[in-house]
Enzyme design. Structure first.
Site, PDB file in Angstrom:
ATOM      1  N   CYS A 137      22.302   9.317 -21.228  1.00 59.12           N
ATOM      2  CA  CYS A 137      23.022  10.423 -21.435  1.00 59.12           C
ATOM      3  C   CYS A 137      24.572  10.179 -21.910  1.00 59.12           C
ATOM      4  CB  CYS A 137      22.908  11.767 -21.068  1.00 59.12           C
ATOM      5  SG  CYS A 137      23.266  13.232 -21.258  1.00 59.12           S
ATOM      6  N   ASN A 155      28.105  -1.834 -23.402  1.00 57.66           N
ATOM      7  CA  ASN A 155      27.025  -2.912 -24.295  1.00 57.66           C
ATOM      8  C   ASN A 155      27.224  -2.767 -25.352  1.00 57.66           C
ATOM      9  OD1 ASN A 155      27.011  -5.854 -24.390  1.00 57.66           O
ATOM     10  ND2 ASN A 155      24.945  -5.218 -23.909  1.00 57.66           N
ATOM     11  N   GLU A 156      26.852  -2.339 -26.247  1.00 53.99           N
ATOM     12  CA  GLU A 156      25.750  -2.290 -27.719  1.00 53.99           C
ATOM     13  C   GLU A 156      25.655  -1.000 -27.418  1.00 53.99           C
ATOM     14  OE1 GLU A 156      22.817  -5.122 -27.931  1.00 53.99           O
ATOM     15  OE2 GLU A 156      24.040  -6.661 -28.971  1.00 53.99           O
ATOM     16  N   CYS A 195      19.917  11.046 -27.495  1.00 49.54           N
ATOM     17  CA  CYS A 195      19.165  12.064 -26.111  1.00 49.54           C
ATOM     18  C   CYS A 195      19.702  13.446 -26.530  1.00 49.54           C
ATOM     19  CB  CYS A 195      21.019  11.392 -24.716  1.00 49.54           C
ATOM     20  SG  CYS A 195      20.150  12.814 -23.230  1.00 49.54           S
ATOM     21  N   CYS A 251      18.767  15.590 -24.456  1.00 48.25           N
ATOM     22  CA  CYS A 251      19.294  17.033 -23.175  1.00 48.25           C
ATOM     23  C   CYS A 251      19.011  17.792 -22.984  1.00 48.25           C
ATOM     24  CB  CYS A 251      18.991  16.121 -21.821  1.00 48.25           C
ATOM     25  SG  CYS A 251      20.769  15.919 -21.930  1.00 48.25           S
ATOM     26  N   GLU A 301      29.231 -11.656 -29.733  1.00 45.16           N
ATOM     27  CA  GLU A 301      27.838 -12.748 -29.215  1.00 45.16           C
ATOM     28  C   GLU A 301      26.797 -13.185 -30.550  1.00 45.16           C
ATOM     29  OE1 GLU A 301      25.091 -10.278 -27.483  1.00 45.16           O
ATOM     30  OE2 GLU A 301      26.142  -9.623 -25.616  1.00 45.16           O
ATOM     31  N   HIS A 323      15.995 -16.572 -23.019  1.00 44.60           N
ATOM     32  CA  HIS A 323      17.102 -16.365 -23.611  1.00 44.60           C
ATOM     33  C   HIS A 323      17.974 -17.921 -23.684  1.00 44.60           C
ATOM     34  CE1 HIS A 323      20.470 -14.943 -26.487  1.00 44.60           C
ATOM     35  NE2 HIS A 323      19.944 -13.688 -27.061  1.00 44.60           N
TER      36      HIS A 323
HETATM   37  C1  GLA Z   1      22.244  -8.447 -26.547  1.00 42.51           C
HETATM   38  C2  GLA Z   1      23.515  -7.782 -26.075  1.00 42.51           C
HETATM   39  C3  GLA Z   1      22.984  -9.210 -25.127  1.00 42.51           C
HETATM   40  C4  GLA Z   1      21.352  -9.477 -24.719  1.00 42.51           C
HETATM   41  C5  GLA Z   1      21.162 -10.202 -26.322  1.00 42.51           C
HETATM   42  C6  GLA Z   1      20.590 -10.912 -26.462  1.00 42.51           C
HETATM   43  O1  GLA Z   1      23.575  -8.609 -27.857  1.00 42.51           O
HETATM   44  O2  GLA Z   1      24.747  -7.276 -26.052  1.00 42.51           O
HETATM   45  O3  GLA Z   1      23.025  -8.312 -23.844  1.00 42.51           O
HETATM   46  O4  GLA Z   1      21.252  -9.306 -24.221  1.00 42.51           O
HETATM   47  O5  GLA Z   1      21.263  -8.949 -26.449  1.00 42.51           O
HETATM   48  O6  GLA Z   1      20.434 -11.137 -27.923  1.00 42.51           O
HETATM   49 ZN    ZN Z   2      22.088  13.932 -22.867  1.00 46.46          ZN
END
Ligand code: GLA
Ligand code: ZN
Length: 679
Positions: free
Chosen positions: A121, A155-156, A161, A163, A315, A366
């Site tokens: 959240c 990350n990403e 959310c 809630c 990435e 992967h």
């Molecule tokens: C995303 C995430 C990574 C990994 C890749 C796999 O980009 O940031 O942690 O899971 O996907 O393709």
């Molecule tokens: Zn929330």
């Protein structure tokens, strides 16, 4: 031009990727071997700590960073820098058990159980508190480490959310936006429709799947709020890092054209833009060239968010992913192509997910630089090493910039509004693809084109294309008028200027907000064609374009009619128009293309716009992609062959940084070949 090196201490490109040594702490032999292999592959950066929370803090308040320090030290001694992530992308079990409010609630009003990732959240005060504590500790412990290059926030970031805490913040956000006047909101959202008027802000719920789904304004504000809320979460992470380590730049890894967040609103908080690129290479829908050109568009979107500096390819996979419907291998040579295309588009890094394949859990298959065999004797390792070598050869390019004098307008708000509108056909609206296809056509002509929001400052451009700009932001119409009056060449299409930024329709004729005068037309009706329907339009010189999906019927006020429909009840009426704005020394033009035709058919019109704007085009063989970066000591032209046979490109002169040879006239590119020509 001044060099804009992202990391002067590195002195060239970054080549690296996500590294998860915390999964191998019981295998010091493997960690040792990693360093040897990284050096062998020409790796000079590692992204650490993305998912390390449960190792940093195995139980609440018990912190362990010594393992990380040892690894960062060792990497640095071996010439490998660290990008250090904050661990907020995934939570340890103890945290969710103690503070369930950290777990996200879905649009069906169901709270997640513990597990997965990227599912916190954004509003939870407890989660923010825990994240802030660990971020501060990381910053205090590693902020002065000589190997630390930058912070990688979470990350990403993504998702929504629903809630109770988020719902309440949404109400407060709306109250702020509408000056605490519920009648303003009722008007903007047209809530008298179906008797949906609100009496107060606390009656407003998020657009649950099983709740209010008929108010366009609610949907749109929820999307805007979600961006605002995610940004607000990210800002709390950035604030503590900037407090302790103001000298360390911050980024977060974006995901392509991720639909749920307006990345431009977040870009302002970041020092550098970075993104994760996973094109579906060699799929059964399109040629490699199309996959690559779409990726080029994605790079352009990222690059255009901060035009004054390079961006980062945070990435990419060295071989394959594990989450496509079909996880095909990148064919030999394509890794090099994709990596150098990122560089050609303005990236100063080539980074991977991931360095070494894990043994278990959902990403065990992967792609990675080092596989389960653990050796350098693989095709993938050799191809990654080749990229490492190439990046060293072209190191002088780092810090140079892509400069565009053409722009395509592409908006997140408009994406949301077009998709949400109960109009046209949901099967064929295809706003993103319409933009991408047009952008690609310019790219095929060798023209650099930024991708910018519709309210961007357009003064540095000479050609602007605004496909399907259904929603106008408050400044957009004025910007477009000023651009054309100043001699710019502008093209808009069907489905332009129907609604304002609240999604209320303009009254008095589309395109609204004064654009009927700019284009000299009024769009009276829009016809949605069935997928098998066709119409055609014919220009004065006999050129014909095929029309599919959409055809607007125009009233022409004071524009020239360049082409007319050939069929149906609107046969003979205007389909492409132009209104000119001549001044003493230049002539701005506002083109309106009322129907959908493929971008390649529109090429002649694009050429005319470019020519009138004084922008040059390049003659390129069909499989060759071209992009150029401008540096303080030279111009770097990238030529990339996406075709499966060798090609020759004419009119090339300079030094090839890859071969070291001089090229005068004709450049030969092998299959999947790349040349970087300095001149
Ligand atoms: C995303 C995430 C990574 C990994 C890749 C796999 O980009 O940031 O942690 O899971 O996907 O393709
Ligand atoms: Zn929330």
């Amino acid at each position: 031009m001044e060099k804009r090196m992202l990391f002067p201490q590195v002195g060239g490109f970054l080549h690296g990727g996500d590294y998860n040594p915390e999964q191998w702490l019981d295998r010091p032999d493997i960690l040792e071997e990693d360093i040897r292999l990284m050096k062998k592959a020409g790796i000079n950066s590692a992204t650490l700590g993305v998912f390390s929370w449960s190792v940093y803090e195995p139980t609440e308040g018990d912190f362990h960073f010594e393992w990380l320090e040892e690894i960062m030290d060792k990497l640095y001694e071996n010439g490998i820098y660290t990008i250090l992530a904050t661990p907020s992308g995934a939570r340890p079990a103890w945290l969710d058990a103690a503070y369930p409010e950290a777990m996200r609630v879905s649009s069906r009003n169901v709270r997640d159980h513990h597990g997965g990732r990227h599912n916190h959240c954004m509003s939870s005060p407890k989660y923010r508190e825990k994240v802030t504590i660990i971020d501060r500790k990381l910053a205090e412990r590693f902020g002065k480490h000589p190997g630390l290059l930058m912070w990688h926030i979470s990350n990403e970031l993504g998702g929504e959310c629903y809630c109770p805490i988020c719902a309440k913040r949404f109400q407060d956000y709306l109250a702020d936006k509408f000056d605490h006047d519920i009648q303003k909101l009722n008007h903007a959202w047209w809530t008298t429709f179906w008797s949906h008027r609100y009496n107060s802000f606390d009656q407003i719920e998020p657009p649950f799947d099983h709740g209010e789904r008929s108010i366009m304004g609610l949907d749109l504000e929820w999307k805007r709020f979600t961006t605002w809320s995610m940004n607000d979460f990210m800002k709390t992470e950035i604030a503590v890092l900037k407090e302790v380590t103001p000298q360390i730049p911050v980024t977060t890894n974006f995901m392509e054209l991720y639909y749920e967040l307006d990345y431009r609103k977040m870009a302002g908080e970041l020092d550098v833009i970075s993104w994760d690129s996973y094109p579906g290479f060699h799929n059964d829908r399109e040629a490699l060239e199309e996959t690559m050109l779409r990726t080029a568009f994605h790079h352009a979107v990222m690059r255009s968010m901060k035009r004054e500096k390079p961006f980062m390819l945070m990435e990419s996979t060295p071989s394959l992913v594990n989450w496509q419907p079909f996880n095909k291998l990148k064919r030999p040579g394509v890794h090099k192509l994709a990596s150098l295309q990122a560089v050609a588009s303005g990236s100063d890094t080539v980074q991977y997910f991931q360095w070494r394949k894990g043994r278990g859990s959902s990403e065990q298959f992967h792609g990675a630089v080092v596989g389960h065999d653990g050796t350098e004797n693989t095709r993938v390792f050799r191809e990654v090493s080749e990229v490492g070598t190439l990046l060293k050869k072209i190191a002088p390019v780092a810090g140079s910039l892509v400069k565009a004098e053409a722009a395509l307008l592409f908006d997140w708000d408009n994406r949301w509004a077009v998709n949400d509108a109960s109009a046209l056909s949901n099967e064929t609206k295809r706003y993103d693809n319409t933009c991408i296809n047009i952008w690609q056509e310019f790219r095929k002509l060798g023209v650099e084109m930024d991708v910018v929001p519709s309210d961007a400052d357009l003064s540095q451009y000479r050609v602007v294309v605004a496909p399907m700009l259904y929603m106008l932001q408050p400044e957009t119409a004025d910007n477009l008028k000023a651009f054309v009056q100043d001699g710019g060449q502008l093209l808009a299409t069907y489905f332009t200027g129907y609604v304002d930024s609240d999604q209320l329709c303009y009254l008095g004729g589309f395109p609204g907000d004064g654009l009927t005068e700019l284009f000299g037309i009024v769009s009276e009706e829009i016809d949605t064609l069935y997928p098998t329907d066709r119409n055609h339009i014919r220009f004065e010189d006999g050129t014909e374009w095929e029309v599919k999906d959409y055809a607007e019927v125009l009233q022409v006020k004071d524009a020239h009619v360049l082409a007319s429909y050939m069929e149906d009840f609107y046969q003979g009426t205007a389909a492409v128009t132009c209104k000119e704005f001549p001044t003493d020394d230049k002539c701005g033009r506002a083109y309106y293309v009322a129907a959908r035709s493929s971008a390649d058919q529109m090429r002649s019109l694009f050429l005319k716009m470019l020519q009138d704007a004084g922008l040059s085009v390049k003659e390129l063989p069909p499989s060759v992609d071209y992009s150029t970066r401008i540096g303080e000591d030279g111009i770097y032209d990238f030529y990339m062959n996406y075709g499966t046979s060798p090609v020759k490109v004419s009119g090339v002169a300079g030094t090839d940084l890859i071969t070291g040879g001089s090229v005068q006239g004709e450049l030969e590119l092998e299959t999947y070949g790349v040349a970087v020509i300095k001149h």
